[in-house]
Design an enzyme around this catalytic site. Structure first.
Site, PDB file in Angstrom:
ATOM      1  N   CYS A 130      40.447  24.763  52.254  1.00  6.33           N
ATOM      2  CA  CYS A 130      39.608  25.639  51.613  1.00  6.33           C
ATOM      3  C   CYS A 130      38.963  25.474  50.289  1.00  6.33           C
ATOM      4  O   CYS A 130      37.849  26.375  49.859  1.00  6.33           O
ATOM      5  CB  CYS A 130      38.987  26.567  52.196  1.00  6.33           C
ATOM      6  SG  CYS A 130      40.166  28.115  52.261  1.00  6.33           S
ATOM      7  N   ASP A 158      43.663  29.271  43.942  1.00  8.08           N
ATOM      8  CA  ASP A 158      45.176  30.137  44.109  1.00  8.08           C
ATOM      9  C   ASP A 158      46.280  29.873  43.827  1.00  8.08           C
ATOM     10  O   ASP A 158      47.012  29.759  43.128  1.00  8.08           O
ATOM     11  CB  ASP A 158      45.085  31.464  45.305  1.00  8.08           C
ATOM     12  CG  ASP A 158      44.092  32.900  44.812  1.00  8.08           C
ATOM     13  OD1 ASP A 158      43.712  32.679  44.000  1.00  8.08           O
ATOM     14  OD2 ASP A 158      43.401  32.650  45.492  1.00  8.08           O
ATOM     15  N   GLU A 175      48.699  29.743  49.886  1.00  6.20           N
ATOM     16  CA  GLU A 175      47.539  29.735  48.638  1.00  6.20           C
ATOM     17  C   GLU A 175      49.024  30.357  47.401  1.00  6.20           C
ATOM     18  O   GLU A 175      48.653  30.846  46.106  1.00  6.20           O
ATOM     19  CB  GLU A 175      46.417  30.371  48.174  1.00  6.20           C
ATOM     20  CG  GLU A 175      46.964  31.647  49.732  1.00  6.20           C
ATOM     21  CD  GLU A 175      45.396  33.058  49.157  1.00  6.20           C
ATOM     22  OE1 GLU A 175      44.654  32.084  48.951  1.00  6.20           O
ATOM     23  OE2 GLU A 175      45.040  33.142  49.881  1.00  6.20           O
ATOM     24  N   HIS A 189      35.382  33.828  41.327  1.00  2.52           N
ATOM     25  CA  HIS A 189      34.294  33.992  42.495  1.00  2.52           C
ATOM     26  C   HIS A 189      32.302  34.282  42.556  1.00  2.52           C
ATOM     27  O   HIS A 189      31.736  33.814  43.545  1.00  2.52           O
ATOM     28  CB  HIS A 189      34.853  35.483  43.060  1.00  2.52           C
ATOM     29  CG  HIS A 189      35.935  34.748  43.972  1.00  2.52           C
ATOM     30  ND1 HIS A 189      37.168  35.357  43.650  1.00  2.52           N
ATOM     31  CD2 HIS A 189      35.949  34.107  45.789  1.00  2.52           C
ATOM     32  CE1 HIS A 189      38.136  34.957  44.561  1.00  2.52           C
ATOM     33  NE2 HIS A 189      37.498  34.069  45.577  1.00  2.52           N
TER      34      HIS A 189
HETATM   35  C1  PEP Z   1      41.986  29.764  47.500  1.00  2.00           C
HETATM   36  O1  PEP Z   1      42.421  30.200  47.109  1.00  2.00           O
HETATM   37  O2  PEP Z   1      41.650  28.559  47.545  1.00  2.00           O
HETATM   38  C2  PEP Z   1      40.546  30.576  48.519  1.00  2.00           C
HETATM   39  C3  PEP Z   1      39.899  29.504  49.193  1.00  2.00           C
HETATM   40  O3  PEP Z   1      40.023  31.734  49.003  1.00  2.00           O
HETATM   41  P1  PEP Z   1      39.636  32.605  47.354  1.00  2.00           P
HETATM   42  O4  PEP Z   1      38.959  31.674  46.259  1.00  2.00           O
HETATM   43  O5  PEP Z   1      38.563  33.237  48.171  1.00  2.00           O
HETATM   44  O6  PEP Z   1      40.843  33.173  46.621  1.00  2.00           O
HETATM   45 MG    MG Z   2      42.426  32.837  47.708  1.00  4.64          MG
END
Ligand code: PEP
Ligand code: MG
Length: 576
Positions: free
Chosen positions: A500, A453, A429, A188
């Site tokens: 996303c 994920d 995910e 992140h």
């Molecule tokens: C993902 O897991 O692809 C996602 C968009 O959520 P995060 O990156 O916040 O886990």
């Molecule tokens: Mg995620």
């Protein structure tokens, strides 16, 4: 000498190094000549610390709002705490040893008392005392504290790692680049560097020990290279690359108001991923067609208590009012993993990404969840709200989340609050969900595929760990067979599917998922125009044929990448 790491956030930076490393304190109990002199030393250190904290309060208020500055207000109170001061003076008089040793001991003593208290709020104050202790000891030992807030020159940050909460507080006016020992493409902190548009290279193993403060460093966030103390020709080469990149970004502006459409008229949407409302303008400036992911957990980080219903309501309302006619996907709190919320005191776990987190926490400890759902439902009058549940693994979890949501809605409506129609969706995910997508599709309005994920769980490779970064395989046919399964399952039920994860902004993977029929791509705002441009030069018909042949015939990540690159080179020229 060049060092190769993971290209984490595109762009180039050439600046002086500012290292964020832990200052080690070796404090000895040295006998003193005069208590008065020691007290003078203490007063001087406290004064410097007070100056820092006052600056930090103003700065956080400006950057993040009043609630986030509370941490430093609390630090200021600890700094001036009369009990700490009196005990330090009294022990100085009796023990006649240096003030740094006594101050360390006294503050440790108070921190220990708080640590044993039942009240979680008080326990949290213990960490605050230790933070203040660190600042004061730094000055007592004539060292300089390393606060990212205190940076007032343009620099490149070099650190072992930067946590998402440290990233929230970076000022991009001064932090021009980042180089870290650890981290992965989808950790992140990396995602935040991209949204702040700070060029970054992570997973460099030992960069922190390789450079020193004040060295010049080149960060090449496109090829994942850092060059300490570059030669003049290297500096010239990178200045040129930087100029070329800036020109390219200017020329992409023509796509800002253009619709997302392939050259054979296949329409789709490109939305923005955000983690705070400060990113909204950036999303608008880059022509986002809605918000495809609001990571709300970031609202809960870097503060002492959770945001109230009212505070959340105002934030969500602002997002909806910015995009009143477009879908706004607001994801319920997805904390845990690498996103720690100190005051929630998550238990230490061996495998935090597989543990008690996100929706799993919300379904058991419902307080924060209910407050968030209330705030969300109250905003339905402002636009097209899409509530997105993260980390769903089973149908039972989805049903329970929906049940809680409908109870919250019932309660609000019975109190006279207007709740307008909204959509309910879920992240895909976890591989089990992708396999059973046909069943889930009957119970939601939309899916959003979270490939960060999904890849981590499919390939059993921690997204934070550079040693297994090679298993982050965004083009792998196994992943795309699963994505195709999800898209087809949703379309059979006339539901729409977004994506996303970070692959949405990958120039090659985005071609593949559009070919598989994705309805919406959501990404960091700075990538929107480039991806829109690429897709506007592609033919949907070609992409569909290409995608199907890839998932049918290919066996490896690299095999797929080569096919996509070949299409890119032949059909999407780089000229505008
Ligand atoms: C993902 O897991 O692809 C996602 C968009 O959520 P995060 O990156 O916040 O886990
Ligand atoms: Mg995620």
């Amino acid at each position: 000498m060049k060092y190769i790491g993971i290209a984490a956030s595109a762009g180039y930076a050439i600046q002086k190094v500012y290292k964020i490393d832990t200052i080690s304190f070796e404090i000895k109990q040295v006998p003193i000549k005069s208590v008065a002199l020691e007290l003078q030393k203490l007063e001087k250190a406290l004064k410097k610390a007070r100056k820092d904290l006052t600056y930090l309060i103003t700065k956080t208020k400006q950057l993040l709002g009043t609630s986030q500055s509370q941490i430093f207000e609390a630090h200021l109170q600890i700094l001036d705490d009369i009990e700490i001061k009196n005990m330090t003076i009294s022990r100085l008089n009796t023990e006649q040893i240096c003030v740094e040793s006594i101050y360390q001991d006294v503050t440790n003593h108070f921190a220990r008392i708080l640590e044993t208290m039942d009240n979680p709020y008080m326990r949290e104050r213990s960490a605050d005392i230790l933070d203040v202790q660190k600042r004061v000891l730094t000055y007592l030992l004539n060292k300089k504290p390393k606060d990212t807030y205190l940076i007032k020159d343009e620099v490149i940050l070099v650190a072992n790692d930067l946590t998402p909460s440290e990233m929230i507080t970076l000022d991009k006016n001064f932090v021009k680049g980042i180089a870290t020992n650890i981290g992965g493409k989808t950790s992140h902190s990396t995602i935040m560097a991209r949204s702040l548009e700070i060029p970054a290279v992570v997973g460099l193993s030992n960069i922190l020990d390789t450079v020193k403060d004040g060295d010049t460093l080149i960060v090449d966030g496109i090829d994942g290279i850092v060059i300490p103390n570059p030669s003049i020709p290297e500096i010239d080469e990178y200045k040129q690359k930087k100029d070329l990149l800036e020109n390219k970004n200017v020329s992409l502006q023509v796509f800002k108001n253009a619709p997302s459409i392939t050259k054979d008229n296949h329409e789709f949407l490109i939305s923005a991923n955000i983690s705070s409302i400060s990113e909204l303008n950036h999303a608008v400036d880059n022509g986002a067609e809605g918000i495809g992911l609001f990571r709300t957990e970031f609202l809960f980080m870097e503060r002492d208590t959770a945001p109230s219903e009212e505070e959340q309501f105002n934030i969500y309302k602002q997002v909806l009012k910015t995009f009143p006619n477009q879908n706004v996907l607001i994801r319920t709190i997805d904390f845990g993993g690498d996103k720690n919320v100190k005051y929630l005191h998550f238990p230490e776990e061996k495998n935090p990404f597989l543990g008690y987190r996100s929706l799993r926490y919300c379904l058991q400890d419902k307080k924060l969840f209910i407050i968030q759902l209330r705030a969300l439902l109250r905003t339905t009058i402002y636009g097209k709200l899409c509530i997105l549940f993260p980390m769903i693994a089973t149908l039972e979890e989805l049903r329970l989340a929906k049940k809680i949501l409908s109870e919250v809605e019932f309660d609000l409506v019975s109190k006279g609050v207007t709740v307008k129609p909204y959509q309910i969706g879920m992240m895909v995910e976890i591989p089990a969900v992708a396999v059973l997508a046909d069943k889930f599709a009957k119970e939601v309005d939309f899916f959003s595929i979270g490939t960060n994920d999904l890849i981590q769980y499919m390939f059993s490779a921690d997204r934070m760990n550079p040693n297994v970064a090679y298993l982050y395989q965004p083009y792998h046919p196994a992943l795309h067979r699963l994505i195709k399964n999800v898209i087809e399952a949703a379309h059979i039920e006339h539901k729409w599917v977004g994506l996303c994860g970070e692959i949405a902004s990958d120039p090659y993977a985005s071609l593949l998922v559009v070919g598989l029929g994705i309805d919406e791509l959501s990404m960091t705002s700075s990538s929107i125009l480039e991806i829109k441009k690429n897709l506007s030069k592609s033919s949907y018909n070609d992409l569909t044929i290409l995608a199907n042949s890839i998932i049918q015939d290919e066996e490896t990540n690299i095999g797929v990448l080569e096919k996509l690159q070949n299409y890119f080179e032949t059909s999407i020229s780089d000229s505008l």
